[in-house]
Design a protein around this motif. Structure first.
Motif, PDB file in Angstrom:
ATOM      1  N   GLY A  73       4.309  55.059  24.073  1.00  0.00           N
ATOM      2  CA  GLY A  73       5.246  56.179  24.445  1.00  0.00           C
ATOM      3  C   GLY A  73       5.847  57.032  23.199  1.00  0.00           C
ATOM      4  N   PRO A  74       6.795  57.677  23.370  1.00  0.00           N
ATOM      5  CA  PRO A  74       7.603  58.542  22.281  1.00  0.00           C
ATOM      6  C   PRO A  74       8.486  57.580  21.666  1.00  0.00           C
ATOM      7  N   ASP A  75       8.540  57.799  20.303  1.00  0.00           N
ATOM      8  CA  ASP A  75       9.439  56.832  19.378  1.00  0.00           C
ATOM      9  C   ASP A  75       8.854  55.475  19.523  1.00  0.00           C
ATOM     10  N   GLY A  76       7.632  55.392  19.264  1.00  0.00           N
ATOM     11  CA  GLY A  76       6.786  54.016  19.386  1.00  0.00           C
ATOM     12  C   GLY A  76       7.197  53.167  18.207  1.00  0.00           C
ATOM     13  N   ASP A 129       3.014  48.700  23.879  1.00  0.00           N
ATOM     14  CA  ASP A 129       4.010  48.549  25.303  1.00  0.00           C
ATOM     15  C   ASP A 129       5.499  49.039  24.815  1.00  0.00           C
ATOM     16  N   SER A 130       5.827  49.458  23.631  1.00  0.00           N
ATOM     17  CA  SER A 130       7.233  49.526  23.227  1.00  0.00           C
ATOM     18  C   SER A 130       8.114  50.702  23.890  1.00  0.00           C
ATOM     19  N   ARG A 131       7.033  51.864  24.238  1.00  0.00           N
ATOM     20  CA  ARG A 131       8.104  52.907  24.465  1.00  0.00           C
ATOM     21  C   ARG A 131       7.220  53.727  25.854  1.00  0.00           C
ATOM     22  N   ILE A 132       6.083  53.241  26.096  1.00  0.00           N
ATOM     23  CA  ILE A 132       5.236  54.051  26.913  1.00  0.00           C
ATOM     24  C   ILE A 132       5.754  53.585  28.617  1.00  0.00           C
TER      25      ILE A 132
END
Length: 489
Positions: free
Chosen positions: A171-174, A207-210
């Motif tokens: 996701g954004p800013d991963g 899976d950090s920001r998605i």
């Protein structure tokens, strides 16, 4: 009637000829003579580049060990146990044990431009440890990795065959540099277009920001394009949703544990509401583990052919950073100061953690060992992967794959099953069984010859006599030289 020359009567009567001998026995006897005649014609001598003679070949399907000869030409196995041959080179493998070259099914080539030389150096360490294939599970050195991959395939560089995911999808800013950040369905399409253009070997999703929606969409869209997909799993989705979307491989056991907990839906809801974080969910999920739920999850993983990468060795290493002094580790000299500096983040996190957090991490490590054992017993296919690379403190490329196999066996998995998780399952996961996975005609000649039997003691995988990578042959002294050449600043 006398016996044919060279054949003796057996007590079983198979080779005995009499008027009362059954028809089928005489037929088998005639067939045997025919096969011996056509297989050992003295006027037909096959020529090979390399012959490995008197090898104790380990069949990783059933664990049977048989003494045979192996014949190699142009980087392919041409025959096994032929009768008459000439070869440009011969390796006498008497008393040695032979199996396909090892696969490390989870590594990372990453760390930015300043660590390119360090990562390139890893390639020697893999070969020196009998690892002829690696699966690079996402990084920020894709263009360099693709160059190395090509050079290794052409045998212009020493190193393992590389199957790479290129940059991860997140996701954004991963969390990881170089990741392809997606915030919409259009971003997912563009990310996969980019990966197709790079000609990656599989897709890795982080899976950090998605978001849950973009995570599921990424899996579904990648599968439509024919990709093998592996990854982490945001705790904002369930394991069932991930499997149903088409996920092929689950990296690490956090996500399997979540799917084995009777309170998974409740925990997922709290995460979606922001009432709980990833690490805060761990104790709740361990407490909610239910055997009935786990067995249903295992069945679903197996029936959907989902592979699981336990990464037990790195889990143990990171869980005990507060207790174990690694300053004298032999492999530190191969890492280089720049790469060692990347270890500090995890080290400081471990040292600054509360006593409760440290205890929870160690309990989780023990729990994961039991979970890996249960998964294997249930027939879920495991993949041996070290997770070695920059930022993963003291988990060293090469030797850590052997430590992973040892961790599996320590937790109750048999040496045979542990060995399968490296080579056999690695080839099956990526759809490469035509060229890899066992010692047989037509396979790529990636082979490791061991001084002792790993089925008797899994630590014997470290006792390497010779490594063959395609047409390249590395003797024990040459492997030692590779290690010497790999020493960095």
């Amino acid at each position: 009637m006398e016996n044919p020359k060279g054949l003796k009567n057996k007590k079983s009567g198979i080779f005995k000829n009499s008027k009362n001998q059954p028809f089928m026995t005489r037929l088998l006897f005639s067939a045997l003579l025919f096969l011996l005649a056509i297989g050992c014609k003295k006027d037909k001598t096959n020529h090979y580049d390399l012959a490995i003679t008197n090898a104790q070949i380990i069949d990783l399907e059933d664990g049977i060990v048989e003494q045979k000869n192996i014949y190699i030409t142009n980087g392919k196995i041409e025959a096994v146990d032929a009768c008459i041959f000439k070869a440009d080179s011969i390796i006498d493998a008497t008393g040695k044990y032979v199996l396909p070259g090892f696969w490390d099914n989870h590594i990372h080539l990453r760390g930015g431009d300043s660590l390119i030389s360090n990562n390139k150096n890893f390639l020697k360490l893999f070969i020196a440890n009998g690892i002829t294939t690696v699966r690079d599970a996402g990084g920020d050195l894709t263009h360099e990795v693709m160059k190395w991959k090509s050079q290794i395939a052409k045998e212009e560089m020493v190193g393992p065959t590389i199957f790479t995911a290129g940059p991860k999808i997140d996701g954004p800013d991963g969390s990881w540099a170089g990741s392809l950040e997606v915030e919409s369905e259009t971003d997912v399409i563009n990310a996969l277009d980019s990966l197709e253009a790079l000609n990656v070997d599989f897709v890795k999703i982080y899976d950090s920001r998605i978001s849950p929606e973009n995570y599921i969409h990424s899996i579904e869209e990648a599968k439509k394009r024919g990709f093998t997909v592996s990854g982490h799993m945001p705790f904002t989705v369930t394991l069932d949703e991930t499997i149903n979307a088409g996920m092929d491989g689950i990296e690490h056991l956090y996500y399997i544990m979540k799917g084995c907990a009777s309170n998974e839906i409740e925990v997922t809801d709290k995460l979606n509401k922001g009432e709980m974080g990833f690490w805060g969910a761990m104790p709740a999920l361990m407490e909610g583990y239910a055997d009935s739920t786990a067995q249903k999850t295992f069945t679903k993983l197996k029936s959907n052919n989902v592979f699981v990468v336990p990464t037990l060795h790195i889990g143990k290493t990171l869980s005990y950073l507060d207790e174990v002094d690694h300053s004298k580790d032999e492999y530190l000299k191969y890492m280089g100061s720049g790469l060692i500096q990347t270890y500090q983040g995890r080290i400081q996190s471990a040292l600054n953690s509360s006593e409760e957090a440290r205890a929870n991490r160690k309990n989780l490590d023990a729990f994961f060992g039991e979970l890996a054992y249960d998964l294997n017993n249930a027939g879920v296919q495991l993949l041996a992967g070290s997770d070695s690379g920059a930022f993963n403190s003291y988990t060293y490329p090469g030797i850590s794959l052997h430590k992973e196999l040892q961790a599996m066996v320590k937790n109750g998995i048999s040496p045979l099953h542990a060995l399968r998780t490296s080579t056999v399952n690695g080839a099956e996961f990526l759809g490469k069984t035509e060229g890899y996975g066992n010692i047989s005609k037509g396979k790529v000649s990636d082979i490791v010859i061991l001084d002792a039997n790993p089925l008797e003691d899994i630590k014997n995988t470290e006792k390497i006599f010779t490594v063959i990578k395609g047409t390249q042959v590395f003797s024990k002294s040459q492997l030692e030289q590779l290690l010497q050449n790999a020493v960095m600043d």
